[in-house]
Scaffold this motif. Structure first.
Motif, PDB file in Angstrom:
ATOM      1  N   MET A 186       1.890  33.349  -4.834  1.00 43.71           N
ATOM      2  CA  MET A 186       2.101  32.165  -3.999  1.00 43.71           C
ATOM      3  C   MET A 186       1.965  30.899  -4.826  1.00 43.71           C
ATOM      4  O   MET A 186       2.750  29.947  -4.673  1.00 43.71           O
ATOM      5  N   TRP A 187       0.968  30.869  -5.695  1.00 43.85           N
ATOM      6  CA  TRP A 187       0.777  29.709  -6.568  1.00 43.85           C
ATOM      7  C   TRP A 187       1.992  29.522  -7.473  1.00 43.85           C
ATOM      8  O   TRP A 187       2.472  28.394  -7.667  1.00 43.85           O
ATOM      9  N   LEU A 188       2.512  30.606  -8.014  1.00 44.37           N
ATOM     10  CA  LEU A 188       3.703  30.529  -8.858  1.00 44.37           C
ATOM     11  C   LEU A 188       4.902  30.014  -8.061  1.00 44.37           C
ATOM     12  O   LEU A 188       5.724  29.243  -8.566  1.00 44.37           O
ATOM     13  N   GLY A 189       4.999  30.440  -6.809  1.00 46.38           N
ATOM     14  CA  GLY A 189       6.109  29.995  -5.976  1.00 46.38           C
ATOM     15  C   GLY A 189       6.084  28.515  -5.677  1.00 46.38           C
ATOM     16  O   GLY A 189       7.118  27.918  -5.350  1.00 46.38           O
ATOM     17  N   ALA A 190       4.908  27.909  -5.777  1.00 47.25           N
ATOM     18  CA  ALA A 190       4.762  26.485  -5.450  1.00 47.25           C
ATOM     19  C   ALA A 190       4.884  25.573  -6.660  1.00 47.25           C
ATOM     20  O   ALA A 190       4.940  24.345  -6.504  1.00 47.25           O
ATOM     21  N   ILE A 191       4.902  26.125  -7.864  1.00 46.94           N
ATOM     22  CA  ILE A 191       4.929  25.294  -9.071  1.00 46.94           C
ATOM     23  C   ILE A 191       6.148  24.374  -9.055  1.00 46.94           C
ATOM     24  O   ILE A 191       7.287  24.810  -8.909  1.00 46.94           O
ATOM     25  N   GLY A 192       5.888  23.069  -9.182  1.00 45.06           N
ATOM     26  CA  GLY A 192       6.951  22.080  -9.238  1.00 45.06           C
ATOM     27  C   GLY A 192       7.578  21.747  -7.904  1.00 45.06           C
ATOM     28  O   GLY A 192       8.540  20.965  -7.859  1.00 45.06           O
ATOM     29  N   LYS A 193       7.061  22.288  -6.807  1.00 41.93           N
ATOM     30  CA  LYS A 193       7.660  22.074  -5.493  1.00 41.93           C
ATOM     31  C   LYS A 193       6.759  21.184  -4.632  1.00 41.93           C
ATOM     32  O   LYS A 193       5.539  21.239  -4.728  1.00 41.93           O
ATOM     33  N   GLU A 194       7.390  20.396  -3.775  1.00 40.19           N
ATOM     34  CA  GLU A 194       6.651  19.437  -2.959  1.00 40.19           C
ATOM     35  C   GLU A 194       6.900  19.591  -1.471  1.00 40.19           C
ATOM     36  O   GLU A 194       6.349  18.826  -0.682  1.00 40.19           O
ATOM     37  N   THR A 195       7.705  20.553  -1.067  1.00 41.48           N
ATOM     38  CA  THR A 195       7.972  20.783   0.354  1.00 41.48           C
ATOM     39  C   THR A 195       7.970  22.272   0.645  1.00 41.48           C
ATOM     40  O   THR A 195       8.148  23.100  -0.266  1.00 41.48           O
ATOM     41  N   ASP A 196       7.777  22.609   1.912  1.00 36.84           N
ATOM     42  CA  ASP A 196       7.828  24.020   2.299  1.00 36.84           C
ATOM     43  C   ASP A 196       9.213  24.603   2.078  1.00 36.84           C
ATOM     44  O   ASP A 196       9.362  25.794   1.801  1.00 36.84           O
ATOM     45  N   TYR A 197      10.240  23.765   2.147  1.00 31.80           N
ATOM     46  CA  TYR A 197      11.631  24.198   1.964  1.00 31.80           C
ATOM     47  C   TYR A 197      11.863  24.687   0.533  1.00 31.80           C
ATOM     48  O   TYR A 197      12.374  25.793   0.306  1.00 31.80           O
ATOM     49  N   THR A 198      11.478  23.875  -0.447  1.00 32.05           N
ATOM     50  CA  THR A 198      11.667  24.269  -1.848  1.00 32.05           C
ATOM     51  C   THR A 198      10.688  25.370  -2.252  1.00 32.05           C
ATOM     52  O   THR A 198      11.012  26.201  -3.114  1.00 32.05           O
ATOM     53  N   PHE A 199       9.496  25.390  -1.640  1.00 37.34           N
ATOM     54  CA  PHE A 199       8.548  26.484  -1.872  1.00 37.34           C
ATOM     55  C   PHE A 199       9.153  27.810  -1.416  1.00 37.34           C
ATOM     56  O   PHE A 199       9.036  28.834  -2.102  1.00 37.34           O
ATOM     57  N   PHE A 200       9.807  27.800  -0.269  1.00 39.40           N
ATOM     58  CA  PHE A 200      10.456  29.019   0.219  1.00 39.40           C
ATOM     59  C   PHE A 200      11.550  29.475  -0.744  1.00 39.40           C
ATOM     60  O   PHE A 200      11.662  30.668  -1.054  1.00 39.40           O
ATOM     61  N   ILE A 201      12.361  28.541  -1.213  1.00 35.06           N
ATOM     62  CA  ILE A 201      13.469  28.906  -2.107  1.00 35.06           C
ATOM     63  C   ILE A 201      12.932  29.552  -3.389  1.00 35.06           C
ATOM     64  O   ILE A 201      13.432  30.599  -3.825  1.00 35.06           O
ATOM     65  N   GLN A 202      11.918  28.925  -4.001  1.00 34.45           N
ATOM     66  CA  GLN A 202      11.377  29.482  -5.235  1.00 34.45           C
ATOM     67  C   GLN A 202      10.688  30.819  -4.991  1.00 34.45           C
ATOM     68  O   GLN A 202      10.782  31.734  -5.821  1.00 34.45           O
ATOM     69  N   SER A 203      10.001  30.958  -3.857  1.00 35.07           N
ATOM     70  CA  SER A 203       9.359  32.227  -3.519  1.00 35.07           C
ATOM     71  C   SER A 203      10.400  33.327  -3.329  1.00 35.07           C
ATOM     72  O   SER A 203      10.205  34.469  -3.764  1.00 35.07           O
ATOM     73  N   ALA A 204      11.524  32.986  -2.683  1.00 28.82           N
ATOM     74  CA  ALA A 204      12.592  33.961  -2.485  1.00 28.82           C
ATOM     75  C   ALA A 204      13.165  34.422  -3.822  1.00 28.82           C
ATOM     76  O   ALA A 204      13.501  35.600  -3.990  1.00 28.82           O
ATOM     77  N   LEU A 205      13.274  33.509  -4.774  1.00 26.24           N
ATOM     78  CA  LEU A 205      13.761  33.875  -6.107  1.00 26.24           C
ATOM     79  C   LEU A 205      12.801  34.846  -6.797  1.00 26.24           C
ATOM     80  O   LEU A 205      13.222  35.755  -7.521  1.00 26.24           O
ATOM     81  N   ILE A 206      11.499  34.654  -6.589  1.00 24.93           N
ATOM     82  CA  ILE A 206      10.506  35.567  -7.168  1.00 24.93           C
ATOM     83  C   ILE A 206      10.605  36.945  -6.531  1.00 24.93           C
ATOM     84  O   ILE A 206      10.483  37.982  -7.202  1.00 24.93           O
ATOM     85  N   LEU A 207      10.848  36.989  -5.227  1.00 26.75           N
ATOM     86  CA  LEU A 207      10.847  38.249  -4.492  1.00 26.75           C
ATOM     87  C   LEU A 207      12.116  39.076  -4.702  1.00 26.75           C
ATOM     88  O   LEU A 207      12.075  40.315  -4.660  1.00 26.75           O
TER      89      LEU A 207
END
Length: 448
Positions: free
Chosen positions: A116-137
């Motif tokens: 989760m921490w990795l998914g949030a790196i460099g992100k400032e909104t829940d929208y971009t956090f979701f996108i980066q998390s989806a890329l990890i998954l």
């Protein structure tokens, strides 16, 4: 008890190279289609405008008329755990007397918190956090498909072409832990396969089991349940695997011990750094789960079935706190006994079937349940001889629950009455939404 592990080899058979390519390409195309649909459906809950925490104004409603509800725990987790503040998990936090986590502590095992921490790196909104998390998954889903296709041929479509992957691929952090359970089984299958040069096993039973045990221990530090599979795996090694009783040798206690030791050491490697750097934060996540109640959030038979029979809420919580743990232990003992009895009949300990039985007992009796746990179960439907009617009933029920409970969150957020079909699917939250509006946020928490 589902079929023994040896059934897996029978069902795999010998693949011609052309057939292998067709199976892999087809299953991967289904997987990519499911991931794309899931991504687009869940992304609809995010987007501008955002509040001061980076929370999308659309969350958790999105389009209330969409086929698939856009709500996901991935986006929900952005606020309330310092993920939005990029605080490294567990190190600085703790838990209050009221049971609220703070300082970067999340209610998940340490490796999930790290993802989760990795998914949030460099992100400032829940929208971009979701996108980066989806890329990890995403890579986890693709590799799971490849491994299941290699082990089960066309049966992989139970994973790649059923609704669960669309509904839950990007709902929570399930795919990494599912990967560990599938990868452990794949290691055992690869180790048992015949080498093209020698015609013998590619790896010794002990070696492949130790590697699989390490992978399962990693899964334990992601979401607990794969750690249970170490027990049947150790018993499989103890009884000489596929040779079983035909080996005519004493039980392999040394090999079984190595399997357990490998799991313990791997768990310590994952956990101890967090314990040293921030023991209170690490312990707070455990305390949170220990204090958690089987209430409307947790979507279990305890709340829907047992609670109405017990008038006093404190008595109910005490009963569940004790009974849940005891019944999980009973389920472990019963599954192990039945698997051992099957070993006495067939001569091979059915470690994959026993693992499935342990998972089923854990899911049934634990205080917490959520529809996305279907992803935990699907690989076992693929790899074992589970009756078709049972699979069909399970998947239809799961879709019904998902399309009702997660759509309900949107109606509650808009403070609108829920349609009749959602009322039928989620009777407990129907009562909350109609008679106790002040409790509605508890239905929206969504923490699983």
């Amino acid at each position: 008890m589902p079929s023994a592990a040896s059934d897996l080899a029978v069902r795999r058979g010998l693949l011609h190279r052309g057939e292998t390519v067709i199976i892999m390409v087809t299953s991967l195309l289904f997987t990519i289609a499911a991931l794309t649909w899931s991504y687009r459906a869940k992304l609809a809950c995010g987007g501008a405008p955002f509040d001061e925490f980076g929370r999308s104004a659309k969350f958790p409603v999105g389009d209330p008329n969409a086929v698939i509800p856009c709500y996901s725990d991935l986006m929900f987790l952005w606020v309330g755990r310092d993920i939005d503040n990029h605080v490294f998990p567990y190190i600085h936090g703790g838990i209050t007397e009221q049971g609220h986590l703070f300082g970067g502590v999340v209610e998940y095992p340490v490796l999930s918190g790290l993802l989760m921490w990795l998914g949030a790196i460099g992100k400032e909104t829940d929208y971009t956090f979701f996108i980066q998390s989806a890329l990890i998954l995403t890579p986890f889903a693709l590799v799971i498909t490849i491994l299941l296709a290699w082990m089960s041929r066309w049966w992989v479509l139970l994973w790649a072409a059923t609704p669960a992957l669309v509904l839950y691929a990007f709902h929570n952090w399930e795919l990494p832990v599912v990967f560990t359970s599938v990868a452990a089984i794949a290691v055992m299958a690869f180790g048992a396969s015949a080498s093209g040069k020698t015609g013998q096993r590619r790896m010794s039973l002990r070696t492949s089991a130790i590697i699989a045990s390490v992978i399962l221990a990693i899964g334990f530090s992601l979401k607990i349940y794969p750690g249970m599979f170490v027990l049947p795996l150790a018993l499989y090694v103890l009884t000489h695997g596929a040779l079983g009783q035909s080996a005519r040798r004493a039980l392999d206690w040394v090999g079984a011990a190595w399997v357990v030791v490998a799991a313990v050491v791997t768990t310590l490697v994952a956990q101890v750094p967090f314990m040293i750097a921030g023991y209170e934060g690490w312990k707070a996540a455990l305390d949170f789960q220990g204090k958690r109640k089987a209430d409307i959030d947790t979507n279990t038979f305890w709340y829907w079935g047992v609670r109405p029979l017990v008038g006093d809420i404190d008595l109910y919580n005490s009963i569940v706190g004790v009974a849940s743990t005891l019944l999980i232990i009973v389920a472990v003992v019963a599954a192990t006994y039945l698997a051992w009895r099957q070993y006495k009949i067939d001569g091979v300990f059915p470690w994959i079937g026993a693992s499935f039985a342990l998972l089923a007992g854990f899911m049934l009796f634990h205080k917490v349940h959520s529809p996305q746990y279907t992803l935990w179960v699907l690989p076992f439907f693929v790899l074992l001889r589970v009756p078709w009617p049972a699979i069909a009933v399970y998947l239809v029920t799961d879709v019904t629950l998902d399309l009702s409970i997660f759509r309900m969150f949107g109606y509650l957020a808009m403070q609108q009455p829920t349609p009749w079909y959602i009322d039928a699917g989620v009777p407990a939250c129907r009562s909350v939404s109609r008679w106790h509006r002040s409790s509605a946020p508890r239905c929206r928490r969504g923490r699983r």
